[in-house]
Design an enzyme around this catalytic site. Sequence first.
Site, mmCIF file in Angstrom:
data_model
loop_
_atom_site.group_PDB
_atom_site.id
_atom_site.type_symbol
_atom_site.label_atom_id
_atom_site.label_comp_id
_atom_site.label_asym_id
_atom_site.label_seq_id
_atom_site.Cartn_x
_atom_site.Cartn_y
_atom_site.Cartn_z
ATOM 1 N N HIS A 144 2.817 -1.302 -11.345
ATOM 2 C CA HIS A 144 4.009 -1.769 -10.621
ATOM 3 C C HIS A 144 4.225 -3.264 -10.796
ATOM 4 O O HIS A 144 5.268 -3.788 -10.448
ATOM 5 C CB HIS A 144 3.965 -1.377 -9.144
ATOM 6 N N HIS A 155 7.256 2.693 -5.619
ATOM 7 C CA HIS A 155 5.875 2.638 -6.127
ATOM 8 C C HIS A 155 4.789 2.834 -5.067
ATOM 9 O O HIS A 155 3.607 2.756 -5.403
ATOM 10 C CB HIS A 155 5.646 1.385 -6.999
#
Length: 417
Positions: free
Chosen positions: A338, A282
């Site tokens: 995320h 991420h």
Amino acid sequence: MTRALLTNPPATVAAGAPITLISGPDVWMEGDATLQLAAVARLAGCVRAAGMPDLHPGRGYPIGAVVATRDVVHPQLVGGDAGCGARIIVTTVERTTPDQLDRRLRAQFEAALVDAADPAALFAAAWQRGGRGLAEVDGLPDGLRQLAAREPDDDRLPPSGDPGRYQAGFEQVLGTVGGGNHFAEISRVDDVRDTATAAGLGLARHALVVVAHSGSRGLGTALGAHWGPRPLRGTERDDYLGELAGACRFAHANRLVVAYRLLSALGALRDHTLRGGFDVTHNDVRAERLDGGEAWIHRKGAAPAPAGGLTIVLGSRGASSWIMLGTGAAAGLGSVAHGAGRKMKRSEALAKLKDRYRRSEVARSTLGGRVICDDKALLFEEHPDAYKAIEPVIAALVAHRLATRVAALTPIVTVKL
DNA sequence: ATGTAC
């Protein structure tokens, strides 16, 4: 202007590239974060930006953001924690003995991985091939090598550049969790919404799943320090991307070792107790299709969610994580949040929560999970109260059709050693 | 987020 940014469906803001904000009812967003996102949209080469519902202020640039550029790559939009991501592995184990598990987890995370392996070979394997590379390193535990042999090779561009610049001692950190919001966790599947996709992962209700959230540790910081805060073009850009590929593979290897340690403590390393899993990065930049052309998609605290791709939105130790199935929707630049996103800065969380809770209370979560952490400040800085609620974040992702729910994972033991 | 200096 802030009011316009918080409307739902997504608002488009003039000046700079178009911005899509993925928000919704009960999603708290700090004004500073939306201002940072507006600033990002004015950076050189920026053609699109998206704010995920976990958007919150970072150092200069926001976290929970996706930024598409043409030609130019901005290392700062990846950040110092380059390659950070989340890894899960599903098991068939349903029961643990808590005290024994705590002891085993401590033993796993306090032992050195590298004693019997050649350091240079270990670093090269992680940089060149990520977790899969560890299958070929002599001296590593058999269980780890067997786990590594199950890994597919990464499909991103191969590492290039100068790994020699970075290989001094970083192999020592393979298998370490790190600080901040990083964690290693054993969690339980408690809510399956998409049975077909869950079955494909071998994921069944009540089964235990290991989760590793960590990055490339000091390696990403070294990369950021070397390349500096400026936009990169041409051969410089390609050299950076080659080194970033190495750092991302190293981070992937790190998460695999963390997962191995969790599985080892859980006694779930055998073929018949292991099911599927996946790994998502991420903090990254990579070339992806956008509006019929190719763009550099920077993700800073945003997980890739391509059509049909599995991804995970991380909860806190007081809130479930959600495994999701991406749609690749253009509005979210093929991404999801995320995690839940911070609500308080670390310093603010420490100051406020120290008075609100006793230390014995913060080592235990409202969901009944335990926390193994010797850093007193970290227990407050990463307390669930310092984070937004996860449910409105997931609901916003679903409402904007960026992903669908697969299953929720409830934390049982969180390791921050 | 991190390793190191204050």
